[in-house]
Design a protein around this motif. Structure first.
Motif, PDB file in Angstrom:
ATOM      1  N   LYS A 438      85.979 129.680  34.458  1.00 40.17           N
ATOM      2  CA  LYS A 438      85.266 128.479  34.931  1.00 40.17           C
ATOM      3  C   LYS A 438      83.911 128.341  34.244  1.00 40.17           C
ATOM      4  O   LYS A 438      83.477 127.226  33.906  1.00 40.17           O
ATOM      5  CB  LYS A 438      85.081 128.549  36.446  1.00 40.17           C
ATOM      6  CG  LYS A 438      86.254 128.025  37.241  1.00 40.17           C
ATOM      7  CD  LYS A 438      85.866 127.876  38.704  1.00 40.17           C
ATOM      8  CE  LYS A 438      86.948 127.110  39.464  1.00 40.17           C
ATOM      9  NZ  LYS A 438      86.564 126.892  40.863  1.00 40.17           N
ATOM     10  N   GLY A 439      83.239 129.442  34.024  1.00 43.62           N
ATOM     11  CA  GLY A 439      81.930 129.395  33.388  1.00 43.62           C
ATOM     12  C   GLY A 439      81.980 128.912  31.957  1.00 43.62           C
ATOM     13  O   GLY A 439      81.005 128.359  31.448  1.00 43.62           O
ATOM     14  N   CYS A 440      83.128 129.115  31.291  1.00 47.83           N
ATOM     15  CA  CYS A 440      83.266 128.697  29.888  1.00 47.83           C
ATOM     16  C   CYS A 440      83.932 127.338  29.741  1.00 47.83           C
ATOM     17  O   CYS A 440      84.061 126.838  28.605  1.00 47.83           O
ATOM     18  CB  CYS A 440      84.093 129.733  29.112  1.00 47.83           C
ATOM     19  SG  CYS A 440      83.351 131.370  29.060  1.00 47.83           S
ATOM     20  N   TRP A 441      84.413 126.732  30.841  1.00 51.56           N
ATOM     21  CA  TRP A 441      85.245 125.534  30.714  1.00 51.56           C
ATOM     22  C   TRP A 441      84.481 124.353  30.113  1.00 51.56           C
ATOM     23  O   TRP A 441      84.990 123.611  29.280  1.00 51.56           O
ATOM     24  CB  TRP A 441      85.845 125.158  32.067  1.00 51.56           C
ATOM     25  CG  TRP A 441      86.942 124.154  31.945  1.00 51.56           C
ATOM     26  CD1 TRP A 441      86.986 122.885  32.425  1.00 51.56           C
ATOM     27  CD2 TRP A 441      88.185 124.349  31.255  1.00 51.56           C
ATOM     28  NE1 TRP A 441      88.161 122.288  32.090  1.00 51.56           N
ATOM     29  CE2 TRP A 441      88.922 123.158  31.368  1.00 51.56           C
ATOM     30  CE3 TRP A 441      88.741 125.410  30.556  1.00 51.56           C
ATOM     31  CZ2 TRP A 441      90.170 123.005  30.803  1.00 51.56           C
ATOM     32  CZ3 TRP A 441      89.996 125.263  30.000  1.00 51.56           C
ATOM     33  CH2 TRP A 441      90.701 124.078  30.124  1.00 51.56           C
ATOM     34  N   ALA A 442      83.227 124.155  30.539  1.00 53.69           N
ATOM     35  CA  ALA A 442      82.434 123.050  29.964  1.00 53.69           C
ATOM     36  C   ALA A 442      82.224 123.259  28.465  1.00 53.69           C
ATOM     37  O   ALA A 442      82.270 122.308  27.673  1.00 53.69           O
ATOM     38  CB  ALA A 442      81.094 122.950  30.689  1.00 53.69           C
ATOM     39  N   ASP A 443      82.024 124.510  28.050  1.00 51.68           N
ATOM     40  CA  ASP A 443      81.867 124.795  26.619  1.00 51.68           C
ATOM     41  C   ASP A 443      83.161 124.528  25.850  1.00 51.68           C
ATOM     42  O   ASP A 443      83.131 124.124  24.676  1.00 51.68           O
ATOM     43  CB  ASP A 443      81.444 126.252  26.416  1.00 51.68           C
ATOM     44  CG  ASP A 443      80.064 126.534  26.990  1.00 51.68           C
ATOM     45  OD1 ASP A 443      79.258 125.588  27.028  1.00 51.68           O
ATOM     46  OD2 ASP A 443      79.804 127.662  27.420  1.00 51.68           O
ATOM     47  N   LYS A 449      85.192 118.404  21.467  1.00 49.00           N
ATOM     48  CA  LYS A 449      84.558 117.168  20.991  1.00 49.00           C
ATOM     49  C   LYS A 449      83.895 117.392  19.634  1.00 49.00           C
ATOM     50  O   LYS A 449      83.967 116.539  18.750  1.00 49.00           O
ATOM     51  CB  LYS A 449      83.532 116.681  22.021  1.00 49.00           C
ATOM     52  CG  LYS A 449      84.149 116.225  23.336  1.00 49.00           C
ATOM     53  CD  LYS A 449      83.084 115.863  24.344  1.00 49.00           C
ATOM     54  CE  LYS A 449      83.698 115.479  25.685  1.00 49.00           C
ATOM     55  NZ  LYS A 449      82.673 115.199  26.704  1.00 49.00           N
ATOM     56  N   ARG A 450      83.230 118.547  19.479  1.00 52.92           N
ATOM     57  CA  ARG A 450      82.578 118.824  18.198  1.00 52.92           C
ATOM     58  C   ARG A 450      83.591 119.003  17.072  1.00 52.92           C
ATOM     59  O   ARG A 450      83.288 118.743  15.909  1.00 52.92           O
ATOM     60  CB  ARG A 450      81.707 120.079  18.311  1.00 52.92           C
ATOM     61  CG  ARG A 450      80.438 119.881  19.120  1.00 52.92           C
ATOM     62  CD  ARG A 450      79.439 120.992  18.826  1.00 52.92           C
ATOM     63  NE  ARG A 450      79.984 122.306  19.111  1.00 52.92           N
ATOM     64  CZ  ARG A 450      79.901 122.917  20.282  1.00 52.92           C
ATOM     65  NH1 ARG A 450      79.293 122.316  21.282  1.00 52.92           N
ATOM     66  NH2 ARG A 450      80.413 124.120  20.448  1.00 52.92           N
ATOM     67  N   HIS A 456      92.020 115.443  22.903  1.00 55.08           N
ATOM     68  CA  HIS A 456      92.309 116.659  23.670  1.00 55.08           C
ATOM     69  C   HIS A 456      91.293 116.823  24.797  1.00 55.08           C
ATOM     70  O   HIS A 456      91.654 117.174  25.924  1.00 55.08           O
ATOM     71  CB  HIS A 456      92.272 117.877  22.747  1.00 55.08           C
ATOM     72  CG  HIS A 456      93.405 117.905  21.764  1.00 55.08           C
ATOM     73  ND1 HIS A 456      93.665 118.979  20.956  1.00 55.08           N
ATOM     74  CD2 HIS A 456      94.358 116.990  21.458  1.00 55.08           C
ATOM     75  CE1 HIS A 456      94.706 118.725  20.193  1.00 55.08           C
ATOM     76  NE2 HIS A 456      95.135 117.513  20.479  1.00 55.08           N
ATOM     77  N   ALA A 457      90.010 116.596  24.487  1.00 56.30           N
ATOM     78  CA  ALA A 457      88.969 116.725  25.514  1.00 56.30           C
ATOM     79  C   ALA A 457      89.168 115.713  26.633  1.00 56.30           C
ATOM     80  O   ALA A 457      88.988 116.027  27.811  1.00 56.30           O
ATOM     81  CB  ALA A 457      87.595 116.557  24.873  1.00 56.30           C
TER      82      ALA A 457
END
Length: 559
Positions: A438-443, A449-450, A456-457
Motif C-alpha cells: 500500500k505504501g508503494c501503490w501511489a509511486d 505515468k512517467r 495503464h495508470a
C-alpha cells in the motif's frame, strides 16, 4: 524577395493585433506598466492561437526603449532587432529538436552572462513538453531562481505532459480557441489588405474549417486565394476544404425527414463523387441538426447558430421536423461518428447511419380488444390466487423436511476469479506485507505515468491492494471490466505493475486481481471457515468422542 505566407506577413506585432486572447494580453500589459515582470511564464493552448506571437511581443515590450509601456514601439533598435531575429539576447528554441540534457545544460551555463544589446535575456522555448525528463530536471533549478536579467517563456500545446514542478514555477496563461466572429473579422482585414474580394460566406466557411486557430485560418485563406480567380466565393472554399454547402445539407436533411432513402443515398453518392470526406460530412450534418434544434427551442439566443444560414429552407425544416426527431438524429449520427474513427470503411458506416434515420425502428404492434380479453382474465385469476395465499396462515415447518440450501447463481462469462489462489494467499497474508504494498501503490501509478503508460495508470486508478503475503498481493478493482482488462495477457498491465513493485521494494510480488463484489464474498467465507476451525479445535475431547460414538442428535450437553 520570395513570397511569404499570409500567416507570416500578418503575424501580430503588438498586443492590440492579437485576436480573441484579451484575458492574456490585458494581464501582460498591466504587468508591464506596473513593473511586475515574472522570471518565467507558461503559455499553453491549441495550435495557432498566438502563443509564440505573444511571447515575441512581450520580449519586445520588456526591452523597448519606451518602457514602461503597454505596447512595444516597434521603431527602436531593440524592437526592430527582435522582430528581425538579429538580437542575440532573445532566443527562440524548438524543444522538439533540442530536447536532450546537453542543450538545456548549455542554456543553464549561458544564462549567467549579462545581455549584450538589450535589458533582458529572453528564452522562448516552443513545444516545451517535448523535453526529456532529464532535460526538465536540468532546467528546474535555473527556472526557479534565474539571474535578474533572464526571462523564460515556455509555450506548449500539451501542458499535461509538463511536470508539476515546472508548472508551479511559472505564471500560467491558457490561450483559448479564437471565436468564429473574431476570425472572420481578421480575415476580412487581411483580404482587404491583399486587395482580394471575398464574400462573407466564404470567409465564414474558412473560419469554421480553422477550428479556432488563426494560423490555420490564414493558411486556408492563402490557399483559397490561389484556388480562386481573384474573387473568393463560397463554392471555391467548399471545393477546397471538402465541406458541403448549406443548400446541399438542407436538401439532405429534408430527404431524411421525408424517409426518402433513395434520394438520400443518391445525394450521398453525388457528394462522394465530388470528393467530399465522409467524416467531414457527418460532422456537418450533426452541426446542422444542432443548429436546427437550438433555433427551434431557443430562436432568440444570439450567436446560437454555428454553421447554418437562417434562410427559407432552414426555417422550413425547423418548423417541420419535431424536436424528438432532432434528438434521435444527433444521437444516432454522433454514435456513428465515433465508430467511423476506428474503421477502414467510413462511407459504409455513414450509409448505414443514414438508412437507419430513414427507417426508424417500428413501434410495437397494438393488440385488439378480442386479443386483450384473455390476458385480462388471466391477470385477474392470478391476482385472486395471490390474495388467497396471503390470507392463508403459514404452515408450521416440518422437522423431517430437509432444508435445502439456496444454490449460488452460476456466472456466465465475465471475469473468473482465482479463488483457490486467493485462499492460499490469505493463509500466508500479513499486515506488514500489505502495508509495504500500500505504501508503494501511489509511486506505482506515478511511475506508469512517467513511463507514458497513462492508459495503464487510468485502469488502476480505481483499484486498491487489500491483502498481501511475502510473494503475492490481492488487488481489488471497483469494476469487473477493469479487472478483466488488467489481467488480459495482451495488455502487459500485470507485468508492468510487478516489475515496478520489484524496483521499489526489491521483492517479487505476484498480482492477483479480483472484482470488489467477489472479494467481499471470498473474504467473508474465509473468515467464517477460519472461525469454525477455531471453535472445532477448542471443543472438549470427551464431547467430541461422544458425538462420534452415539451421533450428535442423541447427545444433550448440559453446563
Amino acid at each position: 524577395m520570395a513570397y511569404q505566407a499570409l500567416y507570416r506577413v500578418f503575424r501580430p506585432q503588438r498586443f492590440a493585433d492579437m485576436v480573441g486572447q484579451e484575458h492574456v494580453t490585458k494581464t501582460l500589459q498591466s504587468a508591464l506598466l506596473q513593473h511586475k515582470i515574472s522570471h518565467a511564464y507558461l503559455f499553453s493552448g491549441p495550435r495557432g492561437t498566438g502563443k509564440t506571437s505573444a511571447a515575441k511581443i512581450f520580449a519586445k515590450a520588456v526591452n523597448c526603449e519606451q518602457t514602461p509601456a503597454a505596447e512595444p514601439c516597434n521603431e527602436c533598435p531593440a524592437c526592430l532587432g527582435i522582430t528581425n531575429g538579429t538580437v542575440p539576447d532573445v532566443l527562440e528554441i524548438d524543444a522538439a529538436s533540442n530536447n536532450r540534457v546537453d542543450e538545456i545544460r548549455d542554456i543553464r551555463e549561458k544564462v549567467k552572462f549579462a545581455p549584450t544589446s538589450v535589458r533582458y535575456k529572453v528564452y522562448i522555448i516552443d513545444e516545451v513538453h517535448m523535453l526529456s525528463i532529464g532535460a526538465f530536471n536540468a532546467l528546474l533549478k535555473t527556472l526557479e531562481e534565474p539571474p535578474k536579467h533572464v526571462i523564460f517563456i515556455l509555450a506548449t500545446t500539451e501542458p499535461h505532459k509538463i511536470p508539476a514542478t515546472i508548472i508551479s514555477r511559472c505564471q500560467r496563461f491558457d490561450f483559448r480557441r479564437i471565436p468564429l466572429p473574431a476570425i472572420v473579422s481578421r480575415l476580412k482585414y487581411v483580404a482587404s489588405a491583399q486587395g482580394v474580394e471575398a464574400s462573407d460566406e466564404a470567409l465564414s466557411a474558412i473560419a469554421r474549417a480553422a477550428d479556432g486557430g488563426m494560423r490555420d485560418a490564414l493558411s486556408l485563406l492563402d490557399q483559397a486565394i490561389s484556388f480562386s480567380d481573384g474573387k473568393l466565393r463560397l463554392d471555391d472554399v467548399l471545393a477546397m476544404t471538402g465541406a458541403a454547402s448549406f443548400a446541399a445539407l438542407s436538401s439532405f436533411i429534408d430527404a431524411i425527414h421525408r424517409k426518402d432513402t433513395a434520394a438520400v443515398l443518391q445525394q450521398l453518392e453525388t457528394m462522394m463523387a465530388q470528393g467530399k470526406d465522409p467524416n467531414r460530412l457527418i460532422e456537418d450534418l450533426i452541426l446542422y441538426y444542432r443548429d436546427l434544434l437550438l433555433y427551434k427551442t431557443a430562436p432568440h439566443v444570439e450567436g446560437a447558430i454555428q454553421i447554418a444560414v437562417v434562410d427559407e429552407a432552414f426555417t422550413s425544416l425547423s418548423e417541420t421536423i419535431p424536436v424528438s426527431d432532432l434528438y434521435e438524429a444527433i444521437e444516432s449520427l454522433n454514435k456513428s461518428q465515433q465508430e467511423m474513427k476506428w474503421t477502414n470503411h467510413p462511407r459504409l458506416l455513414l450509409e448505414v447511419a443514414l438508412v437507419k434515420l430513414c427507417h426508424p425502428s417500428a413501434a410495437a404492434p397494438s393488440l385488439s380488444a378480442s386479443e386483450l380479453e384473455p390476458l385480462v382474465k388471466r391477470i385477474e385469476t392470478l391476482e385472486a390466487e395471490l390474495r388467497r395465499l396471503k390470507e392463508q396462515p403459514p404452515a408450521p415447518p416440518s422437522a423431517a423436511a430437509p432444508v435445502k440450501k439456496p444454490s449460488k447463481p452460476t456466472k456466465t462469462g465475465g471475469y473468473k476469479a482465482p479463488v483457490s489462489r486467493i485462499y492460499e494467499l490469505l493463509k500466508q497474508a500479513t499486515h506488514e506485507d500489505l502495508a509495504l504494498v500500500k505504501g508503494c501503490w501511489a509511486d506505482v501509478l506515478d511511475t506508469l505515468k512517467r513511463q507514458h503508460k497513462v492508459s495503464h495508470a487510468a485502469l488502476l486508478q480505481e483499484s486498491e491492494p487489500v491483502a498481501a503475503s511475502a510473494s503475492a498481493f490481492v488487488l481489488k478493482f471497483k469494476y469487473e471490466i477493469h479487472c478483466k482488462m488488467a489481467t488480459d495477457p495482451t495488455s502487459s498491465v500485470k507485468e508492468n505493475v510487478e516489475a515496478i513493485l520489484f524496483e521499489l521494494t526489491n521483492r517479487r510480488f505476484e498480482m492477483v486481481a479480483i472484482p470488489e463484489g467477489e472479494w467481499g464474498k471470498i473474504r467473508e467465507e474465509f473468515i467464517r471457515n477460519k472461525d469454525a476451525k477455531t471453535e472445532k479445535s477448542e471443543e472438549d475431547p470427551l464431547i467430541a468422542e461422544a458425538k462420534r460414538l452415539f451421533g450428535e442428535e442423541l447427545i444433550e450437553i448440559k453446563e
